[in-house]
Structure formats: structure tokens, C-alpha cells
Design a protein around this motif. Sequence first.
Motif, mmCIF file in Angstrom:
data_model
loop_
_atom_site.group_PDB
_atom_site.id
_atom_site.type_symbol
_atom_site.label_atom_id
_atom_site.label_comp_id
_atom_site.label_asym_id
_atom_site.label_seq_id
_atom_site.Cartn_x
_atom_site.Cartn_y
_atom_site.Cartn_z
ATOM 1 N N THR A 88 13.190 -31.876 24.684
ATOM 2 C CA THR A 88 12.973 -30.604 25.371
ATOM 3 C C THR A 88 11.843 -29.823 24.704
ATOM 4 O OG1 THR A 88 15.349 -30.592 25.708
ATOM 5 C CG2 THR A 88 14.171 -28.586 26.285
ATOM 6 N N PRO A 89 10.815 -29.436 25.464
ATOM 7 C CA PRO A 89 9.729 -28.651 24.869
ATOM 8 C C PRO A 89 10.234 -27.260 24.482
ATOM 9 C CG PRO A 89 9.464 -28.811 27.241
ATOM 10 C CD PRO A 89 10.600 -29.703 26.886
ATOM 11 N N PRO A 90 9.622 -26.643 23.448
ATOM 12 C CA PRO A 90 10.041 -25.298 23.028
ATOM 13 C C PRO A 90 10.047 -24.342 24.208
ATOM 14 C CG PRO A 90 8.413 -26.175 21.514
ATOM 15 C CD PRO A 90 8.515 -27.152 22.639
ATOM 16 N N GLY A 91 11.057 -23.506 24.265
ATOM 17 C CA GLY A 91 11.189 -22.568 25.379
ATOM 18 C C GLY A 91 12.644 -22.232 25.573
ATOM 19 N N PRO A 92 12.981 -21.520 26.652
ATOM 20 C CA PRO A 92 14.368 -21.090 26.858
ATOM 21 C C PRO A 92 15.341 -22.266 26.918
ATOM 22 C CG PRO A 92 12.891 -20.137 28.511
ATOM 23 C CD PRO A 92 12.070 -21.060 27.691
ATOM 24 N N ALA A 93 14.907 -23.402 27.498
ATOM 25 C CA ALA A 93 15.830 -24.532 27.634
ATOM 26 C C ALA A 93 16.232 -25.058 26.259
ATOM 27 C CB ALA A 93 15.183 -25.639 28.458
ATOM 28 N N ASP A 137 16.086 -23.348 23.401
ATOM 29 C CA ASP A 137 16.903 -22.328 22.735
ATOM 30 C C ASP A 137 18.352 -22.436 23.158
ATOM 31 O OD1 ASP A 137 14.600 -21.493 21.611
ATOM 32 O OD2 ASP A 137 14.372 -19.670 22.817
ATOM 33 N N ASP A 138 18.563 -22.687 24.478
ATOM 34 C CA ASP A 138 19.919 -22.830 24.983
ATOM 35 C C ASP A 138 20.621 -24.002 24.312
ATOM 36 O OD1 ASP A 138 19.927 -20.694 26.590
ATOM 37 O OD2 ASP A 138 19.780 -21.774 28.490
ATOM 38 N N LEU A 139 19.884 -25.113 24.166
ATOM 39 C CA LEU A 139 20.476 -26.295 23.532
ATOM 40 C C LEU A 139 20.881 -25.993 22.098
ATOM 41 C CD1 LEU A 139 18.322 -29.316 24.695
ATOM 42 C CD2 LEU A 139 20.778 -29.027 24.970
ATOM 43 N N LEU A 140 20.001 -25.301 21.373
ATOM 44 C CA LEU A 140 20.277 -24.974 19.982
ATOM 45 C C LEU A 140 21.486 -24.044 19.875
ATOM 46 C CD1 LEU A 140 18.931 -25.880 17.436
ATOM 47 C CD2 LEU A 140 17.614 -23.766 17.430
ATOM 48 N N ALA A 141 21.535 -23.055 20.774
ATOM 49 C CA ALA A 141 22.673 -22.137 20.765
ATOM 50 C C ALA A 141 23.951 -22.884 21.117
ATOM 51 C CB ALA A 141 22.430 -20.995 21.738
ATOM 52 N N ALA A 142 23.845 -23.843 22.066
ATOM 53 C CA ALA A 142 25.026 -24.611 22.451
ATOM 54 C C ALA A 142 25.526 -25.444 21.279
ATOM 55 C CB ALA A 142 24.690 -25.516 23.633
ATOM 56 N N LEU A 143 24.587 -26.033 20.546
ATOM 57 C CA LEU A 143 24.952 -26.819 19.370
ATOM 58 C C LEU A 143 25.702 -25.959 18.358
ATOM 59 C CD1 LEU A 143 24.703 -29.140 17.323
ATOM 60 C CD2 LEU A 143 22.353 -28.513 16.958
ATOM 61 N N LEU A 144 25.149 -24.765 18.119
ATOM 62 C CA LEU A 144 25.768 -23.851 17.170
ATOM 63 C C LEU A 144 27.148 -23.419 17.659
ATOM 64 C CD1 LEU A 144 25.243 -22.376 14.558
ATOM 65 C CD2 LEU A 144 24.177 -20.548 15.846
ATOM 66 N N LEU A 145 27.225 -23.150 18.958
ATOM 67 C CA LEU A 145 28.486 -22.702 19.549
ATOM 68 C C LEU A 145 29.558 -23.773 19.381
ATOM 69 C CD1 LEU A 145 29.618 -20.327 21.077
ATOM 70 C CD2 LEU A 145 28.957 -21.419 23.201
ATOM 71 N N MET A 146 29.178 -25.035 19.586
ATOM 72 C CA MET A 146 30.157 -26.115 19.439
ATOM 73 C C MET A 146 30.605 -26.249 17.989
ATOM 74 S SD MET A 146 29.403 -29.227 22.022
ATOM 75 C CE MET A 146 30.992 -29.946 21.671
ATOM 76 N N ALA A 147 29.641 -26.136 17.057
ATOM 77 C CA ALA A 147 29.986 -26.256 15.644
ATOM 78 C C ALA A 147 30.925 -25.119 15.231
ATOM 79 C CB ALA A 147 28.718 -26.246 14.793
ATOM 80 N N VAL A 148 30.603 -23.897 15.650
ATOM 81 C CA VAL A 148 31.409 -22.736 15.268
ATOM 82 C C VAL A 148 32.786 -22.806 15.925
ATOM 83 C CG1 VAL A 148 31.563 -20.239 15.529
ATOM 84 C CG2 VAL A 148 29.429 -21.262 14.790
ATOM 85 N N SER A 155 16.119 -15.109 14.706
ATOM 86 C CA SER A 155 15.608 -16.044 13.711
ATOM 87 C C SER A 155 14.294 -16.638 14.190
ATOM 88 C CB SER A 155 16.615 -17.147 13.452
ATOM 89 O OG SER A 155 16.489 -18.179 14.392
ATOM 90 N N ALA A 156 14.163 -16.882 15.501
ATOM 91 C CA ALA A 156 12.931 -17.456 16.019
ATOM 92 C C ALA A 156 11.777 -16.473 15.869
ATOM 93 C CB ALA A 156 13.105 -17.833 17.482
ATOM 94 N N ALA A 157 12.073 -15.183 16.036
ATOM 95 C CA ALA A 157 11.013 -14.193 15.938
ATOM 96 C C ALA A 157 10.661 -13.910 14.478
ATOM 97 C CB ALA A 157 11.450 -12.895 16.617
ATOM 98 N N SER A 189 10.963 -15.886 11.562
ATOM 99 C CA SER A 189 10.394 -16.848 10.626
ATOM 100 C C SER A 189 9.178 -17.512 11.224
ATOM 101 C CB SER A 189 11.436 -17.906 10.264
ATOM 102 O OG SER A 189 11.545 -18.850 11.293
ATOM 103 N N GLY A 190 8.145 -17.662 10.435
ATOM 104 C CA GLY A 190 6.931 -18.285 10.927
ATOM 105 C C GLY A 190 6.786 -19.712 10.454
ATOM 106 N N THR A 191 7.835 -20.292 9.884
ATOM 107 C CA THR A 191 7.669 -21.599 9.255
ATOM 108 C C THR A 191 8.064 -22.717 10.190
ATOM 109 O OG1 THR A 191 9.883 -21.388 8.366
ATOM 110 C CG2 THR A 191 8.075 -20.758 6.931
ATOM 111 N N GLY A 192 7.251 -23.745 10.204
ATOM 112 C CA GLY A 192 7.593 -24.996 10.876
ATOM 113 C C GLY A 192 7.736 -24.857 12.381
ATOM 114 N N GLY A 193 7.994 -25.972 13.016
ATOM 115 C CA GLY A 193 8.163 -25.948 14.452
ATOM 116 C C GLY A 193 9.634 -25.911 14.815
ATOM 117 N N GLY A 194 10.476 -25.678 13.827
ATOM 118 C CA GLY A 194 11.909 -25.852 14.031
ATOM 119 C C GLY A 194 12.611 -24.612 14.535
ATOM 120 N N VAL A 195 13.616 -24.220 13.776
ATOM 121 C CA VAL A 195 14.514 -23.170 14.230
ATOM 122 C C VAL A 195 13.809 -21.832 14.312
ATOM 123 C CG1 VAL A 195 16.690 -22.031 13.759
ATOM 124 C CG2 VAL A 195 16.371 -24.387 13.094
#
Lengths: 98, 491
Positions: free
Chosen positions: B320-325, B327-338, B481-483, B485-491
Motif C-alpha cells: 500500500t502506498p503512503p496515504g490514508p489507506a 494509515d488505516d492499515l497501521l491503525a488496524a494493526l495497532l488496534l488488533m495488538a491492543v 506521530s506521522a506529523a 517525526s521526520g525520520t525514515g519512510g516508516g511510522v
Amino acid sequence: MLTAQFLYGGAGLVLFALGLWSFLVHEPLLRKIIALNITGAGVFHVLIAIAYRGDVAPPDPVPHALVLTGIVVAVSATALALMLGARLQDAEEEDRRR
Amino acid sequence: MTDPLVLCIALPLVGAMLVTALPRWSVRLGIVSALATAGAAVALTAAVWQQGTLHLILGGWDAQLAIALRADGLATALVLMANLVGLGISVYATGYFHDRLRVRSFWPLWLLLWAALNGLFLAGDLFNLYVMLELLGIAAAALGALTGNRDAVAANLRYLLVGLLGSISYLLGVALLYTAHGTLDLGLLAQRIAAAPELFAVNAAAMALMVAGLALKAALFPLHFWLPPAHANAPAPVSAALSALVVKAAFYLILRLWLDLFWPITGMAAAMLPALLGAVAVLWGSWRALRAERLKLLAAYSTVAQIGYLFLFLPLLTATPPGPARDDLLAALLLMAVTHGFAKAGFFLAAGLVQTNAGHDRIDDLGGTAQRLPATTFAIALSGSALIGLPPSGSFIGKWLLMQGAIATGQWWWVIVVTTGSLLASAYVFRVLSRAFGLEPTPLKFITDARAEVPALTLALISVAVLGLASGPLWTLLGLSAAGSGTGGGV
């Protein structure tokens, strides 16, 4: 001196591989614990080799700090593993006596 | 020194020292430390919420030498989860242990484990991560063997050795990265890895060593063999901490390395391997949970499956290219872990009550549990529904977004894995409930032992109601967090 650094680091990698092999292959607890310590010593060798910055410059302290921490961890973890192993052996002997 | 970043790690450490020095007061001191630590975690969340990613370099040293701490949205969400779960476990533990020796051994180890968890989530460099990883592993194995019976000692000895192997492998990876890039700071390292594509071989070797070592600690199939006996034989509050928090810390570290450090060198092929293993973990873990004869073993196998789901996100994030989609995946991952953190802790605490009450935890002989322990059975049902992913639990939204992402990126086969896993999960949860609701007289009262039942019930309730109906703030936390940190292409 560069060859010495490579020899030392290379020996570390060989130790890591040997320890890993021994850990996976041998069943007795004591051999596993010794194997883990050898694996760790291999990594420490690599770190010490990295710290070398020529004969003039002092060695890099960061890898040294890593090694020191690693040694402390290895000693305490070995102690805990031996302790648990001794407890296990006691339990087994008790079972046998019954 | 009053920064919540420091307090989250310092308070449980101080607490651990106090309960060691004053064993007579260990329960009171322990619960005070637990409350203070959880308070610090809430304060940290509030600070990150308002100011975005926090950085701190301790002691006024140069950034290369000092202990660097960092809290972004991802880390903060996990810290908050871990500390609320930790508080629940602490309250439960005050009523669980009666033997004086157990009480005095539990509190120092548990607070050390807690400090290591917070330290791991908040560490900003690979060295501190290593130290925290080792502290976590040693404290966890010692806690797991606390009952002192033979099965528990044997299982946790194996857990200790496997964990050590994992951290040695991680340390060799750290050595390789330091050789190539000359820094251990996560932010700097991310920039240097991205800027040096010619060092691909070293980076890839380091990544393989670190991820493999951590996958061993995160119990990714087929490296999960140590988990079921270790978690099933530990005392209930410890099982809850191991399954809900410790395993997740190892996964968090994999995610952090993958997204922050190694993002430039990971392609689809690299992400497919852990995801395939994760898919097998979902199916195998759920199947073994269904076949388990004991309640705690069921919960342990369910953890193997739930960790598997988290790994399915890697290829989707890659595609998935960076963007809302994304972000949703990352939030979903976090939501499942939590969600899994709350649900599994609630489940294990409730299972511990069932075990104490009935004297065993054989699922087939649980008839009448619903009548004897209505609140506990309700907690099992609630956390079970979060494990299945029924609405309105947090994992329902997580799984929904996971499947949506799988279809959007053309990786439809993960949908089959997720639905089969959920089906198996409902089978194993309802198997427990059908036994628990045996025919017996109506309950006398809903709550039978408040100190033990309320934490289990609260954690289960959070996993279903709070995380499902009010998961929006998680997105905001990640957005910050996305806004920030300026490091890397990650989180």
C-alpha cells in the motif's frame, strides 16, 4: 593490523556458528548453556574487533559498552538457567525415589 | 527527572527495589508502584496527545552515548495498553498469591518486568532495546517458573534458553549495523540505511539476524513451540502478562525495525515470508486451541494464532502506498495488538479464577461454572468475543480493515486465512462457554470475589466496548506521530 581485526572478527563469527550448532544439536542442559555462552562470546569477539580504530586512535567505547552489558547479562542468565536446571533435577530425583 | 517518559521506566524500577528491600510491605508498596506507573503512562499519553512525538536524551550526554528515549503514537498506544493491563494484573495478584514466599518473589520480578516493558516501548536506540529485551526475558522466565512445579520449571527453562538465543542473534545484528553505519540511534540509523543502498548485503544480514531472533521471542510459527507450555503452566497473573504483553513487546520491536529501519531494503518477497508463517500460525494455533483439553492451554494456543494475524499486515503495508489507506492499515494493526492485549489478559485472569475455584481447568469438566462464577464466565465470554473479532470489539474493526486492505492490494488469499481463523476461534470460545453453562441452580450473586473478578471483567470490557466503539483516538495518536517525526519512510 587490519588482518588481525578481520581474524578476530572472523573467529567471532565462527564461534557464533559453532555455538549455535551445538545449542541446536545437543540435548543435555549443561551443554546447551555452554553452547549459548560460546555463541555470546562469538558476538563479543565481533564487537571487540569493530571497536578497533587503528593503533593511534583509542578504541571506540560504544561496542565495549555493549560487550560489558552482554557479559553481565550472560552471567546472570547462566546463573538463572543453572538454578532452574538444579530445581528440575531435584524434582526428577524426588520422582524417582517415590 | 519528572518527565513522564522517564517516570514510566523509573517508577517501576524504584518500586522493584523497594519491594526487595522491604519484603514485609511488598503488597502495599507493589500496588502503590503499580498505580504510580500507570499514572505516569496516562500522563505520557496526554503529553504525546498534545505535543506529538517526544524525544529525551538523558543525563546531558552526547546523543551517541546517552540513553535516548522516544515516544511516538505507536509506542504510546502500546505503553498505555501495557500499563492499564499491568494495573489490572497487579490488583488481581494481591488476591491471587497467598504463600508468603510467592508474594515476596512475585512483586520484585513483576515490577522489573514492567520497567523492562516500558523501557522497550520507549527506547530510542538499539543498545537500550537490547538491555530491555534481556531484562524482559530474564524476569519473564523467572516469573513463569514461580509455582515451582516441575512442568512450570521445565517449560520456563526452555523459554529462558530460547529467549537468550533470540537476543544473542539480535545482538549480532546490532553489531553488523554498527560496523556498517557507526551509530545505534534509531533515527540516525534509518537515515543512513536509506542513504547507503550499496550496503544492502550487510543490512539484509543484520535484518535477518534481528528479525529471526525476535520472531523466536514473539513465538511466530514454527518458533512458537516454547510458548504453550510456558504460558499454560505459569501462575494466572503471570500468564496474563506473558501472553498479553511480553510476546507483544517482541512483535513491537520487529514492527519498529521493519517500518523505521529496514523499510528501504524490504520488498514484497521479504514481507511474504513472515506473513505466510503468520497465516500458518493463525490456522495451526486456532486448531490446537480448539483441541486443547485445558483452559489455559487453549488461551496459550490462541495467543500463537493472534500473533499470527499481526504478521499478515506486513505484505499489505508493503503493497500500500503512503496515504490514508496505509494509515488505516497501521491503525488496524495497532488496534488488533491492543485489543488482544486487553482480551487475553482478561481471559487468563478469568481462567485463573476458574482454576482456583474448581481446583482444575479441564474444559470438559467445567459444568456449572456460569452458575458459580457468573462474573468470571461473563469476562471469558467478553474477551472470547474479542478474540473471535465479533462486533463491537476492537479486533472486529482490525480484521475488517485487514481484509479490506487484502482485497484492495489484490492479496485476497489472506481473507480466507482470516475468516477460517475467526471461525475456528468462535468454535473454541463457544466450546468453553457451552461447558461452562452446564445445568445447575441459578447464581447466588454476580460478583463472588471482587478483587479478582473486577480486573478480569474490566480488561475484557475494554477490549470489547471501549476499543470497538471508541477507537477513533488511536488514529489521532498515530496521526500525531506521522506529523511529528521526520525520520525514515516508516511510522
